[in-house]
Design a protein around this motif. Sequence first.
Motif, mmCIF file in Angstrom:
data_model
loop_
_atom_site.group_PDB
_atom_site.id
_atom_site.type_symbol
_atom_site.label_atom_id
_atom_site.label_comp_id
_atom_site.label_asym_id
_atom_site.label_seq_id
_atom_site.Cartn_x
_atom_site.Cartn_y
_atom_site.Cartn_z
ATOM 1 N N GLU A 12 1.069 -1.012 0.493
ATOM 2 C CA GLU A 12 -0.059 -0.225 0.257
ATOM 3 C C GLU A 12 1.042 1.133 0.030
ATOM 4 N N LEU A 13 2.307 1.197 0.997
ATOM 5 C CA LEU A 13 2.795 2.537 0.660
ATOM 6 C C LEU A 13 3.656 2.487 -0.994
ATOM 7 N N LYS A 14 4.053 1.587 -1.153
ATOM 8 C CA LYS A 14 4.282 1.761 -2.355
ATOM 9 C C LYS A 14 3.403 2.195 -4.019
ATOM 10 N N LEU A 15 2.322 1.864 -3.581
ATOM 11 C CA LEU A 15 1.150 2.359 -4.713
ATOM 12 C C LEU A 15 1.486 3.903 -4.406
ATOM 13 N N GLN A 16 1.164 4.244 -3.133
ATOM 14 C CA GLN A 16 0.922 5.593 -2.937
ATOM 15 C C GLN A 16 2.204 6.477 -3.337
ATOM 16 N N GLU A 17 3.136 5.985 -2.894
ATOM 17 C CA GLU A 17 4.278 6.574 -3.336
ATOM 18 C C GLU A 17 4.339 6.518 -4.744
ATOM 19 N N VAL A 18 3.889 6.004 -5.460
ATOM 20 C CA VAL A 18 4.060 5.945 -6.880
ATOM 21 C C VAL A 18 2.714 6.782 -7.802
ATOM 22 N N VAL A 19 1.514 6.499 -6.294
ATOM 23 C CA VAL A 19 0.434 7.804 -7.309
ATOM 24 C C VAL A 19 1.099 9.221 -6.872
ATOM 25 N N ALA A 20 1.968 9.592 -5.704
ATOM 26 C CA ALA A 20 2.669 10.825 -4.931
ATOM 27 C C ALA A 20 3.185 10.859 -6.342
ATOM 28 N N GLU A 21 4.013 10.248 -6.785
ATOM 29 C CA GLU A 21 5.321 10.956 -7.828
ATOM 30 C C GLU A 21 4.276 11.114 -9.034
ATOM 31 N N GLU A 22 3.473 10.334 -9.874
ATOM 32 C CA GLU A 22 2.872 10.981 -10.493
ATOM 33 C C GLU A 22 2.101 11.951 -10.430
#
Length: 88
Positions: A12-22
């Motif tokens: 979940e944290l990795k997905l949130q990081e990807v979303v934040a980067e996008e």
Amino acid sequence: MEKQFVDLLTEELKLQEVVAEEHTHHMNATLVDAKRLASQYQKEAEKCNAATETCEEAREQAEAALVKEKKITALWERQARQLGWQDA
């Protein structure tokens, strides 16, 4: 069970990081576009201001020429009337 929970949180944290980067990438691209457009509009505004100044100068010169021409016309008309000229 606890390992699965930790794995899920990590994912979940990795997905949130990807979303934040996008999201950050999108915001940066939007900012670059906004700056480009602002620069373009500023250049257009400067051109418009320069043209307005040129037009205003030409108007002032035309107005001065008209005043001068009216004075000359009044002088000629006054002299003509003194010599007997009358409106037909």
